[in-house]
Design a protein around this motif. Structure first.
Motif, PDB file in Angstrom:
ATOM      1  N   ASP A  76      46.672   5.783   9.525  1.00 35.58           N
ATOM      2  CA  ASP A  76      46.888   4.745   8.519  1.00 35.58           C
ATOM      3  C   ASP A  76      45.749   3.735   8.512  1.00 35.58           C
ATOM      4  O   ASP A  76      45.412   3.159   7.473  1.00 35.58           O
ATOM      5  CB  ASP A  76      48.220   4.032   8.801  1.00 35.58           C
ATOM      6  CG  ASP A  76      48.839   3.468   7.537  1.00 35.58           C
ATOM      7  OD1 ASP A  76      48.731   4.125   6.491  1.00 35.58           O
ATOM      8  OD2 ASP A  76      49.423   2.379   7.601  1.00 35.58           O
ATOM      9  N   ASN A 132      50.027   9.586   9.167  1.00 38.62           N
ATOM     10  CA  ASN A 132      50.160   8.949   7.859  1.00 38.62           C
ATOM     11  C   ASN A 132      51.595   9.036   7.346  1.00 38.62           C
ATOM     12  O   ASN A 132      52.117   8.083   6.775  1.00 38.62           O
ATOM     13  CB  ASN A 132      49.207   9.616   6.853  1.00 38.62           C
ATOM     14  CG  ASN A 132      47.904   8.861   6.708  1.00 38.62           C
ATOM     15  OD1 ASN A 132      47.883   7.633   6.685  1.00 38.62           O
ATOM     16  ND2 ASN A 132      46.800   9.577   6.636  1.00 38.62           N
ATOM     17  N   CYS A 141      54.366   9.356   9.139  1.00 39.33           N
ATOM     18  CA  CYS A 141      55.207   8.468   9.943  1.00 39.33           C
ATOM     19  C   CYS A 141      54.994   7.009   9.552  1.00 39.33           C
ATOM     20  O   CYS A 141      55.956   6.248   9.387  1.00 39.33           O
ATOM     21  CB  CYS A 141      54.904   8.682  11.422  1.00 39.33           C
ATOM     22  SG  CYS A 141      55.897   7.659  12.541  1.00 39.33           S
ATOM     23  N   ALA A 142      53.722   6.622   9.393  1.00 42.51           N
ATOM     24  CA  ALA A 142      53.417   5.240   9.015  1.00 42.51           C
ATOM     25  C   ALA A 142      53.981   4.906   7.639  1.00 42.51           C
ATOM     26  O   ALA A 142      54.491   3.798   7.415  1.00 42.51           O
ATOM     27  CB  ALA A 142      51.905   5.018   9.033  1.00 42.51           C
ATOM     28  N   ALA A 189      56.537   2.111   6.777  1.00 42.89           N
ATOM     29  CA  ALA A 189      56.127   1.099   5.800  1.00 42.89           C
ATOM     30  C   ALA A 189      57.177   0.939   4.707  1.00 42.89           C
ATOM     31  O   ALA A 189      57.504  -0.179   4.301  1.00 42.89           O
ATOM     32  CB  ALA A 189      54.776   1.469   5.192  1.00 42.89           C
ATOM     33  N   LEU A 195      52.443  -3.540  10.439  1.00 42.81           N
ATOM     34  CA  LEU A 195      52.550  -2.157  10.913  1.00 42.81           C
ATOM     35  C   LEU A 195      51.170  -1.556  11.164  1.00 42.81           C
ATOM     36  O   LEU A 195      50.931  -0.908  12.196  1.00 42.81           O
ATOM     37  CB  LEU A 195      53.315  -1.313   9.892  1.00 42.81           C
ATOM     38  CG  LEU A 195      53.369   0.190  10.175  1.00 42.81           C
ATOM     39  CD1 LEU A 195      54.121   0.468  11.473  1.00 42.81           C
ATOM     40  CD2 LEU A 195      54.015   0.931   8.998  1.00 42.81           C
ATOM     41  N   MET A 196      50.238  -1.783  10.241  1.00 39.69           N
ATOM     42  CA  MET A 196      48.895  -1.252  10.412  1.00 39.69           C
ATOM     43  C   MET A 196      48.210  -1.862  11.633  1.00 39.69           C
ATOM     44  O   MET A 196      47.484  -1.176  12.364  1.00 39.69           O
ATOM     45  CB  MET A 196      48.040  -1.492   9.165  1.00 39.69           C
ATOM     46  CG  MET A 196      46.644  -0.885   9.264  1.00 39.69           C
ATOM     47  SD  MET A 196      45.648  -1.080   7.776  1.00 39.69           S
ATOM     48  CE  MET A 196      46.449   0.101   6.705  1.00 39.69           C
ATOM     49  N   MET A 211      49.465  -0.074  14.737  1.00 38.32           N
ATOM     50  CA  MET A 211      48.887   1.264  14.872  1.00 38.32           C
ATOM     51  C   MET A 211      47.426   1.200  15.315  1.00 38.32           C
ATOM     52  O   MET A 211      46.953   2.040  16.084  1.00 38.32           O
ATOM     53  CB  MET A 211      49.017   2.037  13.563  1.00 38.32           C
ATOM     54  CG  MET A 211      50.453   2.354  13.199  1.00 38.32           C
ATOM     55  SD  MET A 211      50.626   3.544  11.858  1.00 38.32           S
ATOM     56  CE  MET A 211      50.130   5.070  12.665  1.00 38.32           C
ATOM     57  N   SER A 257      55.698   4.813  -0.601  1.00 39.11           N
ATOM     58  CA  SER A 257      55.779   5.458   0.703  1.00 39.11           C
ATOM     59  C   SER A 257      56.301   6.883   0.570  1.00 39.11           C
ATOM     60  O   SER A 257      55.834   7.797   1.260  1.00 39.11           O
ATOM     61  CB  SER A 257      56.688   4.657   1.640  1.00 39.11           C
ATOM     62  OG  SER A 257      56.141   3.382   1.907  1.00 39.11           O
TER      63      SER A 257
END
Length: 419
Positions: free
Chosen positions: A22, A147, A149-150, A154, A169-170, A173, A258
């Motif tokens: 991500d 990606n 999962c993120a 998200a 969140l980013m 990660m 998403s």
């Protein structure tokens, strides 16, 4: 002991590609939704911010590749870049002016320009040329899984806490990727092989600029043009879809975006595995043609309906096209530069080429939307994608034979004619 070390390096590369997924791709459509929903920006302004970020990445891609070629601190480069991305993500929710938003995105884009060449270099330096294709397919598999999962997280967090949750969140990660790269053994990386020299070859030689590499290697230059057109057509498609979803239902825009990303990424996982397993058997060009064919088809299909479920379904095709391209891009560059010691600077130069296409894509799409609407923008991007497909089909050679004829000890110059 060696087996344990190999297992640790493989798991560390898997984790790195998962958590960095991500972060590498940037905020993209989430930023578009945030600026549209929270700050009520118009599509043209959003496109300009994304274009400025793309230009910042464009300027630094080739120098980043050259730096990766020449440094033995590749792991540290990834860690520092990830921390810079973390900082820009944490700062973004506290700024709202055009100049400050553009600055945070430019900083993030500059830092992210390090990731692709550094990961490819570390991978090549650990595996060597023969195992590089399969390991790159595995890298892309974990990248797409990360990606997906993120994007799921998200969508959930944005639904519960609003679009701003995506930034945090980013940042998490990015910090996780720093931990992952720390577990890659520095002794496992052959830095000569990592820059594209033959295993056991002689020295580094003189390092040309990325531009010189492109101008003296006709197949590489042609591939750069194809990549630029591909990303000119592709980069703006998902942000445009996100804006259409936001206009229809602001509250559900981020979760639906998403869903689009998850749908595509889940398709990319088996596609990347397939490319990694079969690209050395079937060749590069047939797979590339399939990937390039998907893009104009997507652009046309987006115009058929504004229904959210239709848009998400069409986005599944991105999993095939982008999945093939992502897994094959470093492999083709390796084919065209193996033995020259210029792998990473060439990778950076081609990233500059498609970065130019991606930077212009959002600006072009935003202008067309303002003038003629979303359907016209999708059809414009589809036309660009069709040009890329025809050019690849007619003019680009198969690159597998270049490395297959001489194994890992290819001595021909990068400007040599490819059969």
């Amino acid at each position: 002991m060696a087996t344990h070390l190999d297992r640790r390096n493989n798991l560390s590369l898997d984790s790195l590609n998962f958590f960095l997924a991500d972060v590498r791709d940037g905020l993209g459509p989430y930023l578009a939704i945030y600026l549209l929903a929270v700050h009520h920006w118009d599509p043209a302004s959003i496109g300009v911010v994304m274009t400025l970020a793309g230009i910042a990445a464009l300027i630094t891609q080739t120098p980043a590749g050259a730096l990766v070629d020449n440094t033995r601190y590749k792991r540290a480069m990834i860690a520092i870049a990830a921390l810079l991305v973390t900082g820009s993500c944490l700062l973004l929710p506290f700024v709202s002016s055009f100049s400050l938003v553009a600055l945070t995105q430019a900083l993030s884009a500059v830092a992210a320009s390090v990731f692709a060449p550094a990961i490819s270099a570390i991978t090549l330096g650990i595996t060597g040329p023969r195992a590089f294709t399969r390991r790159t397919g595995r890298n892309e598999t974990f990248n797409h899984a990360g990606n997906a999962c993120a994007a799921l997280l998200a969508g959930l967090f944005a639904y519960l806490f609003g679009p701003v949750a995506v930034f945090y969140l980013m940042a998490v990660m990015a910090l996780a990727s720093v931990i992952a790269i720390a577990f890659v053994s520095p002794k496992a990386i052959d830095h000569d092989v990592a820059r594209g020299l033959d295993p056991g070859g002689a020295g580094h030689g003189t390092q040309p600029s990325g531009l010189a590499v492109l101008l003296t290697n006709q197949p590489l230059l042609l591939f750069a043009v194809c990549c630029a057109l591909f990303h000119l057509a592709n980069a703006a498609m998902l942000p445009l879809v996100s804006q259409k979803l936001a206009q229809a239902n602001l509250h559900m825009a981020t979760p639906l975006t998403s869903a689009c990303i998850v749908a595509a990424q889940l398709v990319m996982v088996p596609v990347a595995l397939l490319v990694g397993a079969k690209a050395d058997v079937w060749g590069r060009k047939p797979l590339l043609l399939v990937g390039f064919l998907i893009l104009p088809l997507r652009g046309v299909l987006y115009t058929f309906s504004d229904d959210p479920y239709w848009l998400v379904a069409v986005q599944l095709l991105d999993g095939v096209g982008a999945g093939i391209f992502g897994a094959l891009f470093p492999v083709v560059v390796k084919d065209l530069t193996l033995g020259t010691g210029h792998f990473n600077v060439s990778l950076g130069a081609l990233s500059t080429a498609f970065g130019l296409g991606a930077a212009l894509s959002n600006g072009l799409a935003g202008l067309v939307v303002e003038a003629a609407g979303y359907s016209a923008a999708f059809l414009t991007l589809a036309a660009v994608a069709a040009v890329a497909l025809v050019l690849l089909w007619i003019a680009f050679p198969e690159t597998l034979q270049r490395s297959a004829e001489s194994g890992t000890h290819r001595s021909e110059l990068p400007s040599a004619t490819v059969p």
